[in-house]
Design a protein around this motif. Structure first.
Motif, PDB file in Angstrom:
ATOM      1  N   ARG A 185      -0.912  -3.306  -9.759  1.00  0.00           N
ATOM      2  CA  ARG A 185      -1.223  -3.406  -8.338  1.00  0.00           C
ATOM      3  C   ARG A 185      -1.306  -4.871  -7.911  1.00  0.00           C
ATOM      4  O   ARG A 185      -1.677  -5.751  -8.692  1.00  0.00           O
ATOM      5  CB  ARG A 185      -2.552  -2.715  -8.012  1.00  0.00           C
ATOM      6  CG  ARG A 185      -2.500  -1.195  -8.105  1.00  0.00           C
ATOM      7  CD  ARG A 185      -1.613  -0.604  -7.019  1.00  0.00           C
ATOM      8  NE  ARG A 185      -1.558   0.851  -7.053  1.00  0.00           N
ATOM      9  CZ  ARG A 185      -0.657   1.556  -7.729  1.00  0.00           C
ATOM     10  NH1 ARG A 185       0.264   0.912  -8.450  1.00  0.00           N
ATOM     11  NH2 ARG A 185      -0.661   2.871  -7.700  1.00  0.00           N
ATOM     12  N   ILE A 241       0.723  11.306  -4.488  1.00  0.00           N
ATOM     13  CA  ILE A 241       0.168  10.021  -4.928  1.00  0.00           C
ATOM     14  C   ILE A 241       0.554   9.711  -6.372  1.00  0.00           C
ATOM     15  O   ILE A 241       0.429   8.575  -6.811  1.00  0.00           O
ATOM     16  CB  ILE A 241      -1.366   9.987  -4.775  1.00  0.00           C
ATOM     17  CG1 ILE A 241      -2.009  11.101  -5.611  1.00  0.00           C
ATOM     18  CG2 ILE A 241      -1.774  10.081  -3.331  1.00  0.00           C
ATOM     19  CD1 ILE A 241      -3.524  10.988  -5.671  1.00  0.00           C
ATOM     20  N   SER A 296       1.486  -2.345   5.038  1.00  0.00           N
ATOM     21  CA  SER A 296       0.406  -1.379   5.203  1.00  0.00           C
ATOM     22  C   SER A 296      -0.741  -2.060   5.929  1.00  0.00           C
ATOM     23  O   SER A 296      -1.214  -3.108   5.522  1.00  0.00           O
ATOM     24  CB  SER A 296      -0.067  -0.872   3.834  1.00  0.00           C
ATOM     25  OG  SER A 296      -1.222  -0.082   3.972  1.00  0.00           O
ATOM     26  N   GLY A 314       0.837  -1.193   0.000  1.00  0.00           N
ATOM     27  CA  GLY A 314       0.000   0.000   0.000  1.00  0.00           C
ATOM     28  C   GLY A 314       0.863   1.229   0.000  1.00  0.00           C
ATOM     29  O   GLY A 314       2.094   1.145  -0.043  1.00  0.00           O
ATOM     30  N   PRO A 315       0.232   2.401   0.028  1.00  0.00           N
ATOM     31  CA  PRO A 315       0.999   3.654   0.025  1.00  0.00           C
ATOM     32  C   PRO A 315       2.008   3.698   1.176  1.00  0.00           C
ATOM     33  O   PRO A 315       1.729   3.146   2.253  1.00  0.00           O
ATOM     34  CB  PRO A 315      -0.076   4.716   0.189  1.00  0.00           C
ATOM     35  CG  PRO A 315      -1.345   4.050  -0.263  1.00  0.00           C
ATOM     36  CD  PRO A 315      -1.203   2.613   0.126  1.00  0.00           C
ATOM     37  N   PRO A 316       3.161   4.366   0.937  1.00  0.00           N
ATOM     38  CA  PRO A 316       3.571   5.004  -0.320  1.00  0.00           C
ATOM     39  C   PRO A 316       4.097   3.980  -1.330  1.00  0.00           C
ATOM     40  O   PRO A 316       4.907   3.132  -0.981  1.00  0.00           O
ATOM     41  CB  PRO A 316       4.669   5.952   0.130  1.00  0.00           C
ATOM     42  CG  PRO A 316       5.274   5.291   1.343  1.00  0.00           C
ATOM     43  CD  PRO A 316       4.128   4.599   2.033  1.00  0.00           C
ATOM     44  N   GLN A 317       3.621   4.094  -2.554  1.00  0.00           N
ATOM     45  CA  GLN A 317       4.055   3.186  -3.601  1.00  0.00           C
ATOM     46  C   GLN A 317       4.065   3.922  -4.933  1.00  0.00           C
ATOM     47  O   GLN A 317       3.399   4.951  -5.099  1.00  0.00           O
ATOM     48  CB  GLN A 317       3.145   1.962  -3.677  1.00  0.00           C
ATOM     49  CG  GLN A 317       1.703   2.269  -3.999  1.00  0.00           C
ATOM     50  CD  GLN A 317       0.793   1.070  -3.849  1.00  0.00           C
ATOM     51  OE1 GLN A 317      -0.336   1.208  -3.419  1.00  0.00           O
ATOM     52  NE2 GLN A 317       1.237  -0.116  -4.215  1.00  0.00           N
ATOM     53  N   CYS A 318       4.821   3.381  -5.864  1.00  0.00           N
ATOM     54  CA  CYS A 318       4.917   3.975  -7.194  1.00  0.00           C
ATOM     55  C   CYS A 318       3.540   4.013  -7.833  1.00  0.00           C
ATOM     56  O   CYS A 318       2.823   3.005  -7.852  1.00  0.00           O
ATOM     57  CB  CYS A 318       5.886   3.173  -8.063  1.00  0.00           C
ATOM     58  SG  CYS A 318       5.968   3.711  -9.791  1.00  0.00           S
ATOM     59  N   ALA A 319       3.149   5.152  -8.349  1.00  0.00           N
ATOM     60  CA  ALA A 319       1.839   5.306  -8.967  1.00  0.00           C
ATOM     61  C   ALA A 319       1.692   4.422 -10.192  1.00  0.00           C
ATOM     62  O   ALA A 319       0.573   4.076 -10.582  1.00  0.00           O
ATOM     63  CB  ALA A 319       1.611   6.768  -9.355  1.00  0.00           C
ATOM     64  N   ARG A 325      -0.794   1.098 -14.893  1.00  0.00           N
ATOM     65  CA  ARG A 325      -0.748   0.866 -13.456  1.00  0.00           C
ATOM     66  C   ARG A 325      -0.657  -0.624 -13.183  1.00  0.00           C
ATOM     67  O   ARG A 325      -1.239  -1.432 -13.904  1.00  0.00           O
ATOM     68  CB  ARG A 325      -2.020   1.427 -12.797  1.00  0.00           C
ATOM     69  CG  ARG A 325      -1.997   1.394 -11.277  1.00  0.00           C
ATOM     70  CD  ARG A 325      -3.268   2.003 -10.707  1.00  0.00           C
ATOM     71  NE  ARG A 325      -4.419   1.120 -10.901  1.00  0.00           N
ATOM     72  CZ  ARG A 325      -5.394   0.936  -9.999  1.00  0.00           C
ATOM     73  NH1 ARG A 325      -5.371   1.606  -8.869  1.00  0.00           N
ATOM     74  NH2 ARG A 325      -6.395   0.127 -10.252  1.00  0.00           N
ATOM     75  N   PRO A 356       6.917  -0.464  -3.521  1.00  0.00           N
ATOM     76  CA  PRO A 356       6.950   0.424  -2.351  1.00  0.00           C
ATOM     77  C   PRO A 356       7.981   1.537  -2.511  1.00  0.00           C
ATOM     78  O   PRO A 356       9.080   1.328  -3.024  1.00  0.00           O
ATOM     79  CB  PRO A 356       7.344  -0.517  -1.209  1.00  0.00           C
ATOM     80  CG  PRO A 356       6.917  -1.872  -1.668  1.00  0.00           C
ATOM     81  CD  PRO A 356       7.137  -1.878  -3.145  1.00  0.00           C
ATOM     82  N   GLU A 364       6.665   8.951   2.241  1.00  0.00           N
ATOM     83  CA  GLU A 364       5.370   9.489   1.822  1.00  0.00           C
ATOM     84  C   GLU A 364       5.604  10.628   0.845  1.00  0.00           C
ATOM     85  O   GLU A 364       6.549  11.392   0.968  1.00  0.00           O
ATOM     86  CB  GLU A 364       4.587  10.003   3.035  1.00  0.00           C
ATOM     87  CG  GLU A 364       4.153   8.923   4.014  1.00  0.00           C
ATOM     88  CD  GLU A 364       2.984   8.097   3.507  1.00  0.00           C
ATOM     89  OE1 GLU A 364       2.404   8.462   2.459  1.00  0.00           O
ATOM     90  OE2 GLU A 364       2.657   7.087   4.150  1.00  0.00           O
TER      91      GLU A 364
END
Length: 245
Positions: free
Chosen positions: A77, A59, A243, A42-47, A75, A52, A56
């Motif tokens: 995920r 986005i 996360s 989860g965040p922070p992660q490459c858009a 994208r 990871p 922070e």
């Protein structure tokens, strides 16, 4: 299934954790110990690729690799990092023929995918005909079928074809993996993906060479955009980020 019959079956064949085999209180769930070992991405992660990021930030922030060489997908995920319980689950589906696990994997994948676009079509990374003959199924296609059922988006299981058998990529570098999949895929049914958002499905994303090769073919065949969705993502230990959701 009626409740009384379900109760009888649970006594005779109680549901078990798919990773360690411990008895659990319901289908499609990990035991407490295995659940505690999951590393959720989860965040922070490459858009873009979803890897990871150390701090922070915006986005829309991307990792150095995606900035330097933008991948052919918009994208990527995955709900979890690859290892421990997720590795057991992936191998149990792929080599243990426990096809029902695709349902559990799809549910977790949809949680991180969010609302799929109205024009989305679900396409699995294909297996070569020889591998299909040996294994009897394509694990990515099994996950894709469950994703289609759970999301209500159409499935184009044969939109992509693998036209060249590729040796195992285990232990190969990123560049070697890219070379390994060159010319391995083609779009078999462009009409199924043209002008649409393609949600490309696989069980694990390692370097991204396979999904990138597929995404490039889909984009050239007219896909509006390509999003990659996998159950697990291989990350280096120093990149791992947990996360709590």
């Amino acid at each position: 299934m009626t409740t009384p019959l379900r109760a009888v079956i649970d006594v005779v064949l109680p549901p078990r954790c798919p990773a360690c085999g411990e008895i659990v209180d319901g289908d499609d769930r990990f035991c407490a110990a295995c659940f505690g070992q999951l590393q959720a991405l989860g965040p922070p992660q490459c858009a873009c690729c979803g890897i990871p990021l150390p701090h922070e930030g915006d986005i829309a922030a991307q990792c150095g690799a995606c900035l330097g060489e933008p991948p052919p997908f918009q994208r990527a995920r995955a709900p979890f990092t690859y290892g421990g319980p997720t590795r057991h689950l992936v191998l149990a589906l792929k080599h243990g023929r426990r096809l029902h696990l695709a349902r559990m994997m799809a549910r977790a994948m949809l949680r991180v995918a969010g609302d799929l676009p109205e024009d989305a079509v679900i396409v699995p990374v294909p297996s070569h005909a020889l591998r299909l003959w040996q294994r009897g199924f394509n694990q990515a296609a099994e996950i894709a079928r469950q994703l289609s059922r759970q999301s209500g988006r159409p499935l184009a299981v044969d939109a992509l074809a693998r036209i060249r058998a590729t040796p195992s990529t285990k232990g190969l570098t990123r560049k070697a993996r890219q070379k390994n999949v060159q010319g391995a895929f083609r779009v078999a049914h462009a009409d199924q993906i043209k002008g649409r958002t393609v949600v490309l499905i696989d069980d694990v994303m390692t370097t991204g060479a396979t999904v990138s090769a597929c995404a490039a073919k889909l984009a050239r065949a007219g896909a509006r955009q390509v999003e990659v969705l996998t159950y697990a993502r291989a990350v280096r230990e120093e990149q791992a980020h947990v996360s709590v959701r």
